[in-house]
Design a protein around this motif. Structure first.
Motif: not given
Length: 90
Positions: A64-84
């Motif tokens: 349930a937490f993975m489904i709820i947090l999916f939009p957050f993880n999707f955006r945050l992972s792209r931001i982190i990848w772009l920063y790196i």
């Protein structure tokens, strides 16, 4: 705005957010790391709450937490990848 939509360029500095095709392919590994960390934190919270470590209720709570947090993880992972790796591909 839909979940997967991103601006092509920054409206302030005109930075290109898509320097090459498949640039964000590696962001899925960052997303996997984020989801794993969140899953460990949820299982730790469940154990502190009083559930046993290996319990089906814990599995359902983590899903349930993975489904709820999916939009957050999707955006945050792209931001982190772009920063790196974003500055190296100018």
């Amino acid at each position: 705005m839909r979940l997967t939509e991103m601006n092509q360029k920054c409206p302030n500095c005109n930075y290109n957010f898509f320097p090459e095709n498949g640039f964000y392919w590696g962001a899925m590994f960052v997303s996997y790391g984020l989801a794993s960390l969140e899953g460990m934190l949820v299982i730790f919270a469940c154990v502190l709450y009083g559930n046993e470590l290996f319990d089906y209720a814990n599995l359902l709570i983590i899903i349930a937490f993975m489904i709820i947090l999916f939009p957050f993880n999707f955006r945050l992972s792209r931001i982190i990848w772009l920063y790196i790796f974003g500055n190296k591909t100018k």
